[in-house]
Design a protein around this motif. Structure first.
Motif, short mmCIF file in Angstrom:
data_model
loop_
_atom_site.label_atom_id
_atom_site.label_comp_id
_atom_site.label_asym_id
_atom_site.label_seq_id
_atom_site.Cartn_x
_atom_site.Cartn_y
_atom_site.Cartn_z
N GLU A 1 0.82 -1.22 0.00
CA GLU A 1 0.00 0.00 0.00
C GLU A 1 0.85 1.27 0.00
OE1 GLU A 1 -3.44 0.34 2.42
OE2 GLU A 1 -4.16 -1.66 1.88
N GLY A 2 2.16 1.12 -0.17
CA GLY A 2 3.03 2.27 -0.31
C GLY A 2 3.67 2.78 0.97
N ASN A 3 3.49 2.10 2.09
CA ASN A 3 4.11 2.51 3.34
C ASN A 3 5.59 2.18 3.33
OD1 ASN A 3 1.59 3.28 4.76
ND2 ASN A 3 1.14 1.11 4.48
N GLU A 4 6.43 3.22 3.50
CA GLU A 4 7.87 3.01 3.47
C GLU A 4 8.36 2.30 4.73
OE1 GLU A 4 6.76 6.72 1.28
OE2 GLU A 4 6.61 6.25 3.41
N PHE A 5 9.40 1.49 4.54
CA PHE A 5 10.11 0.88 5.67
C PHE A 5 11.54 0.64 5.23
CE2 PHE A 5 8.35 -2.60 3.24
CZ PHE A 5 9.30 -3.62 3.28
N CYS A 6 12.43 0.43 6.20
CA CYS A 6 13.84 0.25 5.89
C CYS A 6 14.29 -1.16 6.23
CB CYS A 6 14.70 1.23 6.69
SG CYS A 6 14.44 2.95 6.22
N VAL A 7 15.21 -1.66 5.43
CA VAL A 7 15.88 -2.92 5.72
C VAL A 7 17.34 -2.56 5.98
CG1 VAL A 7 16.42 -5.24 4.92
CG2 VAL A 7 14.28 -4.14 4.20
N LEU A 8 17.76 -2.74 7.22
CA LEU A 8 19.09 -2.36 7.65
C LEU A 8 20.08 -3.50 7.42
CD1 LEU A 8 18.01 -0.92 11.12
CD2 LEU A 8 18.17 0.31 8.94
N GLN A 9 21.38 -3.16 7.50
CA GLN A 9 22.40 -4.19 7.47
C GLN A 9 22.34 -5.00 8.75
OE1 GLN A 9 26.07 -2.02 7.04
NE2 GLN A 9 26.08 -2.33 4.83
N ALA A 10 22.91 -6.19 8.70
CA ALA A 10 23.02 -7.02 9.90
C ALA A 10 23.89 -6.28 10.93
CB ALA A 10 23.63 -8.37 9.55
N ARG A 11 23.62 -6.49 12.18
CA ARG A 11 24.45 -5.89 13.24
C ARG A 11 25.90 -6.31 13.03
NH1 ARG A 11 21.91 -2.82 16.62
NH2 ARG A 11 19.76 -3.28 17.15
N GLY A 12 26.79 -5.35 13.21
CA GLY A 12 28.21 -5.63 13.07
C GLY A 12 28.71 -5.60 11.64
#
Length: 120
Positions: A106-117
């Motif tokens: 539905e167009g809601n933005e979200f982020c996919v971060l790098q793995a910790r470390g």
């Protein structure tokens, strides 16, 4: 006395569909499915929850609040989410950003971060 985070409410044109999409994305489960709201949680007794409620209007501007996911493998997770129906979006992130910005169906933005470390 402080407060505890109970839930996050997300407006949706199709709450049931979007809730199920996020349940699959997060590996959550639907714990309530009513016409006026659909609730998902990691487990039935676990908070916080995401609650999806119906709205008539389409999303029209960038979210003021968004979810950030931190997978073990950023590239594989981005691919999985795109295969599920997410899409890449540009919200003005820098070209060398260490996160990937996607939007749900539905167009809601979200982020996919790098793995910790992981520094790069």
């Amino acid at each position: 006395m402080g407060s505890l985070w109970e839930n996050l409410v997300i407006d949706a044109r199709d709450p049931a569909r979007l809730a199920r999409w996020w349940a699959e994305a997060l590996r959550y489960q639907v714990v309530a499915d009513e016409p006026d709201e659909v609730e998902i949680r990691r487990a039935p007794e676990t908070l916080p929850a995401l609650i999806f409620v119906p709205v008539r209007d389409e999303k029209s501007v960038k979210n003021r609040l968004h979810i950030c996911l931190r997978p073990d493998d950023q590239e594989a997770e981005v691919e999985r989410l795109v295969d599920m129906g997410a899409r890449h979006v540009d919200v003005g992130q820098p070209p060398d950003a260490t996160w990937t910005v996607l939007a749900d169906p539905e167009g809601n933005e979200f982020c996919v971060l790098q793995a910790r470390g992981n520094t790069g």
